[in-house]
Enzyme design. Structure first.
Site, PDB file in Angstrom:
ATOM      1  N   GLN A 347       1.063  -1.226  -0.035  1.00 30.13           N
ATOM      2  CA  GLN A 347      -0.019  -0.116  -0.002  1.00 30.13           C
ATOM      3  C   GLN A 347       0.857   1.159   0.024  1.00 30.13           C
ATOM      4  O   GLN A 347       2.095   1.033   0.462  1.00 30.13           O
ATOM      5  CB  GLN A 347      -0.835   0.027   1.300  1.00 30.13           C
ATOM      6  CG  GLN A 347      -2.432   0.721   0.999  1.00 30.13           C
ATOM      7  CD  GLN A 347      -3.253  -0.261   0.815  1.00 30.13           C
ATOM      8  OE1 GLN A 347      -3.479  -1.336   1.427  1.00 30.13           O
ATOM      9  NE2 GLN A 347      -3.951  -0.304  -0.433  1.00 30.13           N
ATOM     10  N   THR A 514      -0.203  -2.689   7.481  1.00 31.36           N
ATOM     11  CA  THR A 514       0.121  -3.807   7.454  1.00 31.36           C
ATOM     12  C   THR A 514      -0.634  -4.779   6.421  1.00 31.36           C
ATOM     13  O   THR A 514      -0.970  -5.836   6.439  1.00 31.36           O
ATOM     14  CB  THR A 514      -0.071  -4.654   9.091  1.00 31.36           C
ATOM     15  OG1 THR A 514       0.545  -3.794  10.070  1.00 31.36           O
ATOM     16  CG2 THR A 514       0.659  -6.082   9.070  1.00 31.36           C
ATOM     17  N   HIS A 515      -0.600  -4.182   5.200  1.00 34.16           N
ATOM     18  CA  HIS A 515      -1.419  -4.499   4.001  1.00 34.16           C
ATOM     19  C   HIS A 515      -0.387  -5.243   3.072  1.00 34.16           C
ATOM     20  O   HIS A 515      -0.433  -4.698   1.807  1.00 34.16           O
ATOM     21  CB  HIS A 515      -2.331  -3.589   3.728  1.00 34.16           C
ATOM     22  CG  HIS A 515      -3.311  -2.937   4.752  1.00 34.16           C
ATOM     23  ND1 HIS A 515      -3.753  -1.427   4.365  1.00 34.16           N
ATOM     24  CD2 HIS A 515      -3.413  -3.149   5.811  1.00 34.16           C
ATOM     25  CE1 HIS A 515      -4.429  -1.274   5.334  1.00 34.16           C
ATOM     26  NE2 HIS A 515      -4.510  -2.353   6.469  1.00 34.16           N
ATOM     27  N   ASN A 516       0.409  -6.214   3.448  1.00 33.19           N
ATOM     28  CA  ASN A 516       1.056  -6.978   2.333  1.00 33.19           C
ATOM     29  C   ASN A 516       0.103  -8.079   1.624  1.00 33.19           C
ATOM     30  O   ASN A 516      -0.733  -8.668   2.187  1.00 33.19           O
ATOM     31  CB  ASN A 516       2.051  -7.655   3.259  1.00 33.19           C
ATOM     32  CG  ASN A 516       3.139  -6.833   3.935  1.00 33.19           C
ATOM     33  OD1 ASN A 516       4.009  -6.361   3.379  1.00 33.19           O
ATOM     34  ND2 ASN A 516       2.791  -6.908   5.185  1.00 33.19           N
ATOM     35  N   ASN A 558      -8.322  -1.052   2.250  1.00 36.25           N
ATOM     36  CA  ASN A 558      -7.782  -2.106   3.465  1.00 36.25           C
ATOM     37  C   ASN A 558      -8.405  -3.289   2.955  1.00 36.25           C
ATOM     38  O   ASN A 558      -9.356  -3.685   2.389  1.00 36.25           O
ATOM     39  CB  ASN A 558      -8.247  -1.700   4.771  1.00 36.25           C
ATOM     40  CG  ASN A 558      -8.152  -0.376   5.232  1.00 36.25           C
ATOM     41  OD1 ASN A 558      -8.441   0.646   4.434  1.00 36.25           O
ATOM     42  ND2 ASN A 558      -7.394  -0.024   6.133  1.00 36.25           N
TER      43      ASN A 558
END
Length: 589
Positions: A347, A514-516, A558
């Site tokens: 992101q 934390t959007h891997n 998200n």
């Protein structure tokens, strides 16, 4: 020699949101399920009690809820001509640990992807032509449509008691909601959260500029709520400790507050904590998963046979376990061939601070997904002709709680330390707010995951290696979003604004999201995807891989809402078709 246990119908590796959802669905269908979690047991009344102080040092800076990097980490580099080095301190993303995973410390931001997000390649080709997608951009269409996922989005929203306002009910645009969203069949289960002053100012300014503001959909309960499983949630107290913290008020939807009170009572479900899965076991011909091998908390090696293996850990752990187990062809960026590690994405974010002299904003009041947003510049909601990029993101003012150690924006020209810095913080803390952008990242040939040839973990296994950087597409898109955010920030009437655009290469040090995503993506072609539309491995039909691991690229939203919807979609296919088809492939090649 490993101790071999009796076989079960399904073994889950990892126990966060996806593991809890899948375990609930499969045990409800009568299957005997074992979940293996490498972290600790975590329970709301014993581990997250409101009697505990929400200590910033303990939970955020000392990483109480997060993965211990001295046991397991990954190596990082921006390009293939660099040497990857281990991530020794959590920064850009915060890896969860223990029961509930990252779902314990998430904000509760629940989005549905746009219909065009799920057709990123074909939609952009049709509208803008081949020149819009450079040769090095490896984006793909999802093999599912918005209509396929809509009932599963709905199911997750009602499980979580999401607070929000519909913008598109059965194709009819609703006042006060997001007019750009795909059509939903019913309203959110709870009304929006009460909006503080700063997001209200943002909404007013955005509307005056012709934008379309609406309340952020939040898995923070705006009122007391009982979900379809009979589990109760309490109303949010706006304490400001959702983001990066656990909720002890039963107000934020997590696996603990929505599913586990029902699931843990089922005799057909077993949870084993502090157990590290080291390998997915295969039959002699490599075409069937026979179970997993793990180390229990005493270090004893255990083999858990199973009719079905389901990876439900975090995306990075899912990909690494596939590589360590020798399942699927590893991706090679030089040739573009291979599927495991392919299409890693992330992101891209930026912000604009707004400083007031005459308004007290009380920024410490907050909730994880409390804010006013616009989606005018997300996905393909605007004309990209001549802009030099595809994709977009949302712009909004989120008031998650200005925790004092973490939050101290100061105007341009303020020293970075000393008396003048302290004076600026004391003067501006109550009178400052931030407009944020949250942008998509397109998959790129040079962004991928593989095993590091040098560094190993505490068990002697190769670490996962991440090769990633933002491309020109992401920088142009983020700059465009930052300019739109600055327009709204200026219209809010503050003393001054301070834009913080995203510049240079991606850096693992400052927190971002934390959007891997990606690494074992879903698709229609086994040559360019690891799973089919049901998250079933093309090569090993009784292996399913859940989570954002499946995303061919990352949208501006998200990921959790779509992660959950895909999990429900896969669970439905397993129950209604896979079990009846004697564990055969659900999509023929």
């Amino acid at each position: 020699m490993a101790t071999k246990l009796p076989s079960v119908d399904a073994v889950l590796v990892g126990f966060g949101w996806t593991g809890a959802i899948m375990a609930q669905e499969l045990t409800e269908a009568g299957l005997n399920v074992v979940a293996i979690e490498r972290g600790d047991w975590r329970d709301t009344p014993t581990d997250f009690s409101p009697a505990y102080a929400q200590d910033e040092l303990r939970y955020y800076w000392r990483h109480e809820l997060f993965q211990r990097l001295n046991h397991d980490t990954l190596t990082i580099r921006n390009r293939t001509n660099q040497t990857a080095l281990p991530m020794r301190q959590l920064g850009s993303f915060l890896l969860g640990s223990g029961v509930g995973g990252a779902g314990v410390h998430w904000n509760g931001q629940v989005w549905r992807f746009l219909p065009s997000d799920l057709k990123a390649r074909s939609h952009n080709l049709d509208r803008y032509g081949k020149a819009a997608i450079p040769a090095e951009m490896t984006i793909q269409d999802y093999p599912v449509s918005y209509d396929d996922l809509e009932p599963h989005y709905d199911k997750f929203e009602y499980l979580c008691g999401v607070s929000g306002k519909a913008g598109n009910l059965k194709g009819v645009i609703q006042p006060g909601g997001d007019p750009f969203e795909g059509p939903r069949q019913r309203e959110y289960p709870n009304p929006p959260l009460d909006m503080p002053y700063a997001p209200t100012l943002f909404g007013k300014a955005a509307a005056e500029l012709g934008r379309h503001p609406f309340p952020h959909p939040a898995a923070n309960a705006s009122r007391a709520y009982t979900n379809p499983l009979g589990v109760q949630l309490g109303p949010c107290t706006y304490c400001g400790f959702c983001e990066k913290y656990a909720c002890g008020n039963y107000s934020k939807a997590t696996a603990q507050t929505t599913i586990l009170p029902v699931l843990m009572r089922r005799k057909t479900f077993t949870l084993r904590t502090n157990c590290e899965v080291t390998k997915i076991n295969l039959s002699a011909d490599g075409k069937t998963a026979t179970g997993v091998t793990y180390l229990d908390e005493t270090g004893q090696e255990i083999e858990q046979p199973a009719e079905m293996v389901i990876l439900s850990a975090y995306i990075l752990h899912n990909v690494r376990l596939l590589l360590l187990s020798g399942i699927g062809k590893p991706y090679d960026p030089a040739t573009g061939e291979g599927v495991v590690g392919r299409n890693y994405a992330y992101q891209i974010t930026s912000s604009v601070n707004v400083f007031f002299d005459d308004k007290i904003l009380n920024p410490f009041v907050g909730a994880g997904a409390l804010g006013t947003m616009i989606n005018d510049f997300n996905g393909d909601n605007f004309d990209h002709s001549g802009l030099g990029f595809i994709g977009g993101g949302y712009v909004g003012l989120m008031q998650t709680g200005a925790r004092p150690i973490e939050t101290h924006p100061v105007p341009t020209g303020t020293p970075s330390w000393g008396a003048d810095w302290k004076t600026a913080i004391a003067r501006d803390y109550l009178k400052t707010t931030t407009v944020s952008t949250h942008g998509a990242v397109m998959a790129h040939r040079g962004n991928y995951l593989d095993l590091d040839p040098t560094y190993r973990d505490a068990l002697g296994r190769p670490l996962l290696r991440m090769t990633f950087d933002f491309t020109d597409n992401e920088h142009r898109m983020s700059d465009y979003l930052t300019d739109r955010a600055s327009e709204i920030a200026s219209a809010m009437g503050g003393r001054e604004i301070k834009a913080n655009p995203r510049k240079g290469s991606w850096d693992v040090v400052p927190y971002q999201t934390t959007h891997n995503t990606g690494g074992a993506i879903m698709g229609d072609d086994p040559k360019t995807s690891f799973t089919n539309k049901y998250l079933q491995s093309w090569d090993v039909p009784n292996l399913f891989v859940l989570g954002a691991t499946a995303f061919p690229q990352q949208s501006g939203y998200n990921p959790t809402g779509t992660v959950a919807a895909l999990t429900y979609y896969a669970a439905d296919a397993i129950k209604s078709r896979y079990l009846k088809a004697s564990h055969q492939p659900l999509v023929q090649t």
